[in-house]
Design a protein around this motif. Structure first.
Motif, PDB file in Angstrom:
ATOM      1  N   ARG A 135       7.613  67.168  -2.908  1.00 37.96           N
ATOM      2  CA  ARG A 135       6.481  66.347  -3.349  1.00 37.96           C
ATOM      3  C   ARG A 135       6.875  65.097  -4.128  1.00 37.96           C
ATOM      4  N   PHE A 136       7.975  65.159  -4.864  1.00 34.37           N
ATOM      5  CA  PHE A 136       8.337  64.026  -5.705  1.00 34.37           C
ATOM      6  C   PHE A 136       9.493  63.202  -5.133  1.00 34.37           C
ATOM      7  N   GLU A 137      10.401  63.862  -4.410  1.00 32.35           N
ATOM      8  CA  GLU A 137      11.512  63.148  -3.796  1.00 32.35           C
ATOM      9  C   GLU A 137      11.198  62.765  -2.352  1.00 32.35           C
ATOM     10  N   GLY A 138      10.173  63.414  -1.785  1.00 33.02           N
ATOM     11  CA  GLY A 138       9.753  63.082  -0.425  1.00 33.02           C
ATOM     12  C   GLY A 138      10.644  63.632   0.673  1.00 33.02           C
ATOM     13  N   LEU A 139      11.451  64.643   0.356  1.00 34.79           N
ATOM     14  CA  LEU A 139      12.324  65.223   1.376  1.00 34.79           C
ATOM     15  C   LEU A 139      11.514  66.118   2.313  1.00 34.79           C
ATOM     16  N   LYS A 140      11.947  66.141   3.560  1.00 32.22           N
ATOM     17  CA  LYS A 140      11.317  67.010   4.552  1.00 32.22           C
ATOM     18  C   LYS A 140      11.833  68.428   4.357  1.00 32.22           C
ATOM     19  N   GLN A 141      11.094  69.372   4.906  1.00 31.43           N
ATOM     20  CA  GLN A 141      11.455  70.778   4.719  1.00 31.43           C
ATOM     21  C   GLN A 141      12.853  71.092   5.249  1.00 31.43           C
ATOM     22  N   ARG A 142      13.237  70.546   6.391  1.00 27.81           N
ATOM     23  CA  ARG A 142      14.560  70.780   6.966  1.00 27.81           C
ATOM     24  C   ARG A 142      15.647  70.199   6.051  1.00 27.81           C
ATOM     25  N   GLU A 143      15.396  69.015   5.462  1.00 29.43           N
ATOM     26  CA  GLU A 143      16.368  68.391   4.555  1.00 29.43           C
ATOM     27  C   GLU A 143      16.579  69.244   3.304  1.00 29.43           C
ATOM     28  N   ILE A 144      15.470  69.800   2.792  1.00 26.97           N
ATOM     29  CA  ILE A 144      15.569  70.662   1.601  1.00 26.97           C
ATOM     30  C   ILE A 144      16.377  71.911   1.928  1.00 26.97           C
ATOM     31  N   ALA A 145      16.092  72.497   3.091  1.00 24.73           N
ATOM     32  CA  ALA A 145      16.816  73.710   3.508  1.00 24.73           C
ATOM     33  C   ALA A 145      18.311  73.440   3.609  1.00 24.73           C
ATOM     34  N   GLU A 146      18.678  72.313   4.209  1.00 24.75           N
ATOM     35  CA  GLU A 146      20.103  71.968   4.336  1.00 24.75           C
ATOM     36  C   GLU A 146      20.736  71.716   2.973  1.00 24.75           C
ATOM     37  N   GLN A 147      20.017  71.000   2.091  1.00 23.02           N
ATOM     38  CA  GLN A 147      20.572  70.665   0.773  1.00 23.02           C
ATOM     39  C   GLN A 147      20.783  71.904  -0.078  1.00 23.02           C
ATOM     40  N   LEU A 148      19.838  72.864  -0.003  1.00 23.47           N
ATOM     41  CA  LEU A 148      19.925  74.058  -0.851  1.00 23.47           C
ATOM     42  C   LEU A 148      20.606  75.228  -0.149  1.00 23.47           C
ATOM     43  N   GLY A 149      20.906  75.087   1.147  1.00 24.86           N
ATOM     44  CA  GLY A 149      21.577  76.165   1.881  1.00 24.86           C
ATOM     45  C   GLY A 149      20.672  77.360   2.119  1.00 24.86           C
ATOM     46  N   ILE A 150      19.410  77.119   2.378  1.00 23.13           N
ATOM     47  CA  ILE A 150      18.454  78.202   2.646  1.00 23.13           C
ATOM     48  C   ILE A 150      17.739  77.903   3.967  1.00 23.13           C
ATOM     49  N   SER A 151      16.932  78.854   4.423  1.00 21.67           N
ATOM     50  CA  SER A 151      16.231  78.664   5.697  1.00 21.67           C
ATOM     51  C   SER A 151      14.999  77.782   5.509  1.00 21.67           C
ATOM     52  N   VAL A 152      14.591  77.160   6.604  1.00 20.52           N
ATOM     53  CA  VAL A 152      13.373  76.342   6.586  1.00 20.52           C
ATOM     54  C   VAL A 152      12.170  77.226   6.245  1.00 20.52           C
ATOM     55  N   ARG A 153      12.195  78.441   6.735  1.00 19.10           N
ATOM     56  CA  ARG A 153      11.102  79.382   6.459  1.00 19.10           C
ATOM     57  C   ARG A 153      10.966  79.635   4.952  1.00 19.10           C
ATOM     58  N   THR A 154      12.070  79.764   4.259  1.00 14.19           N
ATOM     59  CA  THR A 154      12.041  79.965   2.805  1.00 14.19           C
ATOM     60  C   THR A 154      11.452  78.741   2.111  1.00 14.19           C
ATOM     61  N   VAL A 155      11.824  77.573   2.585  1.00 16.51           N
ATOM     62  CA  VAL A 155      11.279  76.330   2.025  1.00 16.51           C
ATOM     63  C   VAL A 155       9.768  76.302   2.234  1.00 16.51           C
ATOM     64  N   GLU A 156       9.332  76.591   3.451  1.00 14.63           N
ATOM     65  CA  GLU A 156       7.893  76.582   3.751  1.00 14.63           C
ATOM     66  C   GLU A 156       7.140  77.565   2.865  1.00 14.63           C
ATOM     67  N   ASP A 157       7.666  78.778   2.744  1.00 13.23           N
ATOM     68  CA  ASP A 157       7.009  79.799   1.926  1.00 13.23           C
ATOM     69  C   ASP A 157       6.905  79.379   0.460  1.00 13.23           C
ATOM     70  N   ASN A 158       7.955  78.764  -0.069  1.00 14.15           N
ATOM     71  CA  ASN A 158       7.949  78.350  -1.473  1.00 14.15           C
ATOM     72  C   ASN A 158       7.004  77.178  -1.724  1.00 14.15           C
ATOM     73  N   ILE A 159       6.933  76.248  -0.783  1.00 16.35           N
ATOM     74  CA  ILE A 159       5.977  75.139  -0.939  1.00 16.35           C
ATOM     75  C   ILE A 159       4.559  75.689  -0.921  1.00 16.35           C
ATOM     76  N   LYS A 160       4.306  76.607  -0.008  1.00 10.53           N
ATOM     77  CA  LYS A 160       2.982  77.230   0.079  1.00 10.53           C
ATOM     78  C   LYS A 160       2.657  77.982  -1.223  1.00 10.53           C
ATOM     79  N   ARG A 161       3.623  78.733  -1.708  1.00 11.88           N
ATOM     80  CA  ARG A 161       3.433  79.495  -2.950  1.00 11.88           C
ATOM     81  C   ARG A 161       3.128  78.554  -4.124  1.00 11.88           C
ATOM     82  N   ALA A 162       3.863  77.438  -4.216  1.00 11.68           N
ATOM     83  CA  ALA A 162       3.657  76.480  -5.309  1.00 11.68           C
ATOM     84  C   ALA A 162       2.281  75.827  -5.220  1.00 11.68           C
TER      85      ALA A 162
END
Length: 170
Positions: A132-159
């Motif tokens: 939301r603040f850096e404007g990174l796409k979900q795939r970019e976040i997953a690559e940067q943090l070393g996690i799955s895109v699904r985990t990124v999606e779930d956490n954004i939804k949770r937040a």
């Protein structure tokens, strides 16, 4: 043809008004403007003086209305062109627009958001921030943090759900 009397003009008005307004409305798509132009056509007919040379008053009336319609379109085009050429208003510098109440409300809303996000896990906070603040796409976040895109999606939804629930209760 004899000079039309006020009686014959009144009959023409009663006989043709609805038809004339319908014809004008079909072109304008505005009942009020169609009624105004129809009325103006009748007024001009009544004020036109010697109508003894007019063979068909109804046709003359409709031609008058058509001319008024053309005038209306011309004036609309001139008005629209004038508006298009009008310079955009310039706003004063942003600090002059700020008022204490607006700033206080903004700070209060930001504090509430920060407090709501603080209740989430550090990973969820980081993912939300990057998205939301850096404007990174979900795939970019997953690559940067070393996690799955699904985990990124779930956490954004949770937040988002958490913020909506906690801020909606305030």
């Amino acid at each position: 043809m004899p000079f039309p009397t006020s009686q014959s003009l009144q009959e023409l008005y009663l006989d043709c008004r609805s038809e004339l307004e319908a014809v004008l409305f079909a072109r304008l798509r505005c009942r009020e403007t169609a009624a105004d132009l129809s009325q103006e056509a009748f007024v001009r007919l009544c004020r036109s003086g010697d109508l003894s040379q007019v063979g068909n008053l109804k046709a003359y009336l409709f031609r008058t209305a058509q001319n008024l319609l053309f005038d209306h379109y011309r004036s609309q085009n001139v008005r629209n062109a004038a508006i298009a050429d009008w310079p955009e208003p310039t706003l004063p510098d942003a600090p002059d627009l700020r008022c204490a109440e607006t700033v206080a409300l903004g700070e209060q809303a930001l504090d509430s958001l920060i407090g709501s996000l603080a209740q989430l896990s550090p990973l969820c906070q980081r993912i939300f921030y990057l998205n939301r603040f850096e404007g990174l796409k979900q795939r970019e976040i997953a690559e940067q943090l070393g996690i799955s895109v699904r985990t990124v999606e779930d956490n954004i939804k949770r937040a988002l759900l958490h913020c909506a629930q906690t801020l909606g209760q305030s």
